[in-house]
Design an enzyme around this catalytic site. Structure first.
Site, PDB file in Angstrom:
ATOM      1  N   MET A   1       0.876  -1.057  -0.061  1.00  0.00           N
ATOM      2  CA  MET A   1       0.047   0.028   0.100  1.00  0.00           C
ATOM      3  C   MET A   1       0.895   1.129  -0.142  1.00  0.00           C
ATOM      4  SD  MET A   1      -3.130   1.374   0.080  1.00  0.00           S
ATOM      5  CE  MET A   1      -3.968   0.072   0.612  1.00  0.00           C
ATOM      6  N   CYS A   2       0.625   2.184  -0.900  1.00  0.00           N
ATOM      7  CA  CYS A   2       1.376   3.491  -0.916  1.00  0.00           C
ATOM      8  C   CYS A   2       0.451   4.476  -0.907  1.00  0.00           C
ATOM      9  CB  CYS A   2       2.174   3.392  -2.221  1.00  0.00           C
ATOM     10  SG  CYS A   2       3.272   2.114  -2.119  1.00  0.00           S
ATOM     11  N   GLY A   3       0.750   5.657  -0.718  1.00  0.00           N
ATOM     12  CA  GLY A   3       0.265   7.028  -0.888  1.00  0.00           C
ATOM     13  C   GLY A   3       1.032   7.402  -2.250  1.00  0.00           C
TER      14      GLY A   3
END
Length: 590
Positions: A1-3
């Site tokens: 998961m990344c922003g």
């Protein structure tokens, strides 16, 4: 998961990307607490690009940082998981898989249509000077878009801030592209499926909101691979096995009776295998460290972690109960699994609290909401079905004061640009649940879950006919209308739920994983007849006919009471919502 964050702008507006980045840097950083990188690149004579990414390490033997550049100076911002299909690989970070795959071809769209799993991405292809961006066909991860015609800039972000005016959710209707050889903002869309009336409405709304024309290009997927399959009205013989159930038997006896039908049993078995595989890959694809231990590993030290790594948002209802029992099969026996149950303080007017009661009794009465009751009941069933597991049943009790504080200071930004009363109540409930801070039942110890993965039952109602309106539609309009409604609801789930929930949950450095929305599960369910998924008729009342196929599965794996719990909306089960308010109205509390 990344922003992920990207701002495409012209040289004369050098301050534009920093203005936008500073507005939303804080909420993007919370999504990926393990690493942050920023890159500023000259893309063409006309355009410059500012790219930033924060990383939550969830794949591969070591953390892979972003933005990722390959040998040809193509750039990728990737927020996703490849869970199945020809691109799925064990022990390799998806970021590298996707970047290598995109490097091997000039046909970017052909690669994207092979991805099976949730994602949002931004990809800059140097050779054609094109920026691609979009969300997967179901729309499980968030991506927001802002176009400023005056500044001549385009901004993309996983999550924003309510001060970022004019931003919209990127609709999960296809992959979008911007040609950077042009000196003006321009957009094209490659639709996932053959454009229909809904697609046209979404595009027209997007063009109006962004004040830009969008060119429609070739369809990405064949119509044959569309996740839509309408069925004609059933013949009486198709329903004989459902209509001939003896009236004298109870709900559980009805489920047992239906499972004796070979075809029914085969469908349950097929769904069971698909859900087991869906949960398995979502439980196993991760570093084997909790939120606390992973910090030690990222500092270069070695550690063996036996803390909880998997949490489940656990109302005690049918959908979450099934995921819990399946997860037990794939999490090592020596690890706990966290069951997270949220309740909001009942307003003073509704409290019947006696000064004669002890503090513990008063606390129980304050938070004695419907989901707490069903949660404890299903927890008891779970102890019987899976006796070797240590379960942490976390009672998250949220005071009105705490709700008001975090709604105003944090949750309002994560919800943006959504702003209805329904978004507010569901968003707040989801934020406090995914924070997973509370009291363990029955031992009354304070506990905050260190898990980094949350399993959610989202999608089950849309797939298996779980809402009361499905019963109403079938009664008044028939099976054709019901199956069309189910297909429309699944098509809209990205804009109604998924983007919002992804932004909310990720704020705690956790990742939501949605087993019911696995491509293989969705495809199977949408290709069986609607009366084989649900049978919400007078013959089968609430708690039986709705989500019938899931109830059969729950009963078969050992649940009895839980298999017959009726559907209850999260916002009402946790008692955050006021049923007298119109859910679609704009909330004045955000």
């Amino acid at each position: 998961m990344c922003g992920i964050f990207c701002c495409i702008h012209q040289a004369k507006n050098d301050s534009e990307p920093f203005t936008q980045w500073n507005i939303c840097k804080d909420v993007i950083a919370a999504r990926g607490p393990d690493h942050l990188t920023e890159k500023y690149i000259s893309l063409s004579h006309h355009w410059h690009g500012y790219f930033a990414a924060t990383v939550l390490w969830m794949q591969g033997p070591e953390i892979i940082t972003q933005p990722s550049l390959d040998d040809n100076n193509n750039l990728l911002l990737w927020n996703g998981d490849i869970f199945s299909g020809c691109l799925a690989k064990d022990d390799v970070c998806d970021t590298n898989v996707i970047l290598d795959e995109l490097l091997s071809t000039t046909d970017i769209i052909s690669v994207l249509c092979k991805i099976e799993g949730p994602y949002s991405l931004v990809y800059y292809q140097k050779s054609t000077n094109t920026l691609y961006f979009g969300r997967d066909i179901i729309g499980r991860h968030s991506l927001l878009l802002k176009i400023d015609s005056k500044a001549n800039s385009l901004t993309l972000a996983s999550v924003a801030n309510k001060n970022m005016k004019g931003i919209v959710e990127v609709p999960a209707i296809g992959i979008f592209a911007m040609n950077l050889n042009s000196s003006r903002i321009n957009l094209a869309c490659y639709p996932w499926k053959e454009p229909d009336l809904r697609f046209t409405d979404v595009i027209e709304t997007l063009e109006t909101n962004l004040n830009v024309d969008i060119n429609i290009r070739k369809t990405i997927l064949d119509t044959n691979s569309s996740l839509t399959n309408l069925h004609l009205h059933p013949d009486p013989k198709d329903l004989e096995y459902l209509e001939n159930i003896p009236d004298s038997i109870n709900f559980n006896e009805t489920l047992r009776y239906l499972l004796e039908n070979r075809e029914v049993n085969e469908r349950v078995e097929c769904l069971t295998q698909l859900l087991y595989q869906s949960v398995k890959v979502r439980v196993k694809k991760k570093p084997n460290y909790c939120k606390d231990c992973i910090k030690i590993v990222l500092n270069g030290e070695s550690i063996t972690c036996t803390h909880s790594k998997i949490g489940i948002l656990f109302s005690g209802g049918l959908d979450s109960a099934i995921l819990t029992a399946i997860a037990d099969k794939y999490v090592p026996e020596n690890e706990t699994i966290d069951l997270i149950n949220v309740a909001f303080e009942r307003s003073v007017n509704n409290q019947k609290i006696s000064h004669m009661n002890g503090e513990k009794e008063n606390m129980m009465q304050k938070y004695d909401v419907p989901d707490r009751k069903t949660g404890r009941q299903t927890y008891s069933e779970l102890l019987r079905i899976c006796p070797n597991r240590k379960w942490n049943f976390i009672q998250c009790n949220i005071t009105q004061m705490e709700l008001q504080l975090y709604r105003a200071s944090r949750i309002c930004d994560l919800l943006h640009p959504l702003c209805t009363i329904l978004d507010e109540s569901l968003g707040c409930a989801m934020w406090f649940a995914s924070r997973a801070k509370g009291i363990l039942y029955p031992v009354d110890e304070t506990y905050e879950s260190p898990c980094r993965i949350l399993l959610l039952g989202i999608g089950a109602d849309e797939l298996f006919g779980g809402y009361m309106r499905h019963r109403t539609i079938l009664k008044h309009k028939g099976w054709d209308a019901l199956v069309q409604e189910l297909n429309i609801e699944l098509a809209r789930i990205s804009e109604r739920n998924l983007g919002r929930d992804d932004r909310i949950i990720s704020d705690h450095g956790k990742q939501s994983r949605l087993p019911y929305l696995d491509e293989n599960v969705v495809k199977y369910v949408q290709n069986i007849k609607p009366w084989e998924r649900c049978y919400p008729t007078e013959k089968m009342p609430t708690g039986l006919g709705d989500k019938l196929l899931l109830r059969l599965l729950a009963y078969k794996i050992g649940f009895q009471s839980t298999a017959n719990f009726p559907k209850r909306a999260f916002q009402f089960g946790s008692r955050i919502a006021n049923s007298k308010e119109n859910a679609n109205n704009i909330s004045d509390r955000l």
